[in-house]
Structures are given as C-alpha cells and as structure tokens.
Motif scaffolding. Structure first.
Motif: not given
Length: 250
Positions: A106-130
């Motif tokens: 916001i301070s740079e007059n732009t915005e987030i367009r999407y979200v991509k988890p990183h590393g272990a959180l990404y892998n956990d997201m793909m292996s755990s429905d919870t």
C-alpha cells in the motif's frame, strides 16, 4: 484457472526477497526483469521490512505481479523445517504475514495479487488436508479474492473441491528445476537427483511441461502435470541463466 492453450499463457514465477539485513540470497535485481510473478518473502522464513520494501519496489519497476510468500517462523532453517502448530496459531501466523506485505505494498501504491506458501508450509499444505483447510480458511477471512498457488498434481480435483468450499481460486504451478516422483510430487531435497543441475535438463523439463503437460519422473515414467505457471527457485545457482532462457522461449 488452467487453460487449454498452455503455450500462450504460461507465466514464470520466482521466490524473491529472501535476503536478510546485509546477507543476500539470490539475484533479485538481475532475475526480476525476466519473470511475471514475484513470490515475496514476508519476514518469517526470510527477509526483513527493508528487504520487503526494496523487493516490492523492484517488482513495481518491472511490472511484475506481487505474491505473498508466507512460511513458518524459521529464519535459521529457512522455513524448510516443519513446525507443529494448532490451526488457530497457523491461521494467525498466515494472516499476520499477508498483512505485513500488504502494508508495504500500500505504501508503494501496489497490492498483493496472489498467495504462495513457502517451503515446509507448502509441503505440509499439499500433504495435510487439515493444514490446507486452515490456510484456505485464513485466506477467506483475509481476502477471498486472492488466489492460492499450489502444486499442480495429478489428483488436483481434490484440492479444487476444498478450495471451492471456501470461495478460493487456485493457481497451479510446476517446478522446472526440481525432479518429480512417479506420484507427481517433488523428489525430497534429501534424496539423490532432486535438483536439476544443468540448464539443458531444466529446459528439457520446460518443453515437456509446456508442449505435453507432463514430466518424466526419476523412475523414467511420464506423469501428467497441467500447470498455469512455472516456478524458478531464486536461490538456485542457475536461476538467472534459467530465467533468461525461459523468457526467450515463453
């Protein structure tokens, strides 16, 4: 979000902004001109407020989409270690990181367009429905219009159905510098041949993904991978050369 015409719309994404203080990770300034989507670290697995700001400014300069790249609070392990958390704790950590990046955007007059988890959180997201459901819930509370980027796997309808129930759109990505197993998942980094060590090997996988929507697994078997975007790991020693070649081809 997948389309029939892969060659015309395939986008390049890259993990960026993973330096910390005077310590530098990757070649962000050199790579940014060649990508379409920058997955910017949010300060937990890497980065700090100043690095985030500079990376957002760099993405703006090159008209690159900004994506939040939240991970576990694990600077020492670069977010590649699993951390056991309650759903409530994980939801709070996830939203906290999105808010931090969005504040700088916001301070740079732009915005987030999407979200991509990183590393272990990404892998956990793909292996755990919870864990996947926890992130979907958090994202729906924060901003349900933001797509969530996940791995393009053969059984992706399972993830689509869960995301639909939370009103979240998915972006499916394939990895061009990592090898795949026969089940369509990445070869663990601890295993042999998990990372492609030559540009030719990477570009061969790119050609297969773009033209045939498949990869050849480490076992030599073809695996169908239908993706919207191709990921380059910005910390790889071949990242810049790969990015340049990939931009010429796509």
């Amino acid at each position: 979000m997948c389309s029939e015409n892969k060659e015309s719309i395939m986008l390049i994404n890259c993990d960026m902004g993973e330096s910390f203080g005077p310590w530098e990770m990757g070649q962000d300034e050199l790579i940014m001109p060649y990508i379409d989507m920058a997955n910017i670290a949010c300060g937990m697995h890497a980065s700090d407020p100043n690095v985030i700001k500079k990376t957002v400014q760099l993405a703006n300069k090159h008209n690159v989409q900004i994506g939040a790249h939240p991970g576990y609070a694990d600077l020492q392990g670069f977010g590649r270690r699993h951390i056991t958390m309650s759903s409530e704790e994980l939801e709070s950590l996830f939203i906290y990181q999105l808010g931090a990046l969005q504040g700088i955007c916001i301070s740079e007059n732009t915005e987030i367009r999407y979200v991509k988890p990183h590393g272990a959180l990404y892998n956990d997201m793909m292996s755990s429905d919870t864990i996947f459901k926890t992130l979907l819930t958090a994202l729906s509370k924060y901003n349900a219009t933001l797509p969530l980027m996940i791995m393009a796997v053969p059984d992706k309808q399972h993830y689509i159905d869960m995301a639909d129930r939370h009103g979240i759109q998915l972006i499916f990505e394939a990895f061009i510098d990592r090898s795949y197993q026969k089940d369509g998942r990445l070869t663990p980094r601890s295993a042999p041949n998990s990372i492609h060590e030559t540009v030719d090997a990477v570009l061969g996988q790119v050609e297969s993904l773009v033209k045939q929507q498949r990869v050849i697994s480490v076992c030599g078997e073809p695996v169908l991978i239908n993706a919207d975007t191709l990921c380059i790991h910005g910390d790889g020693h071949l990242a810049l050369e790969i990015a340049k070649n990939l931009r010429q081809r796509l």
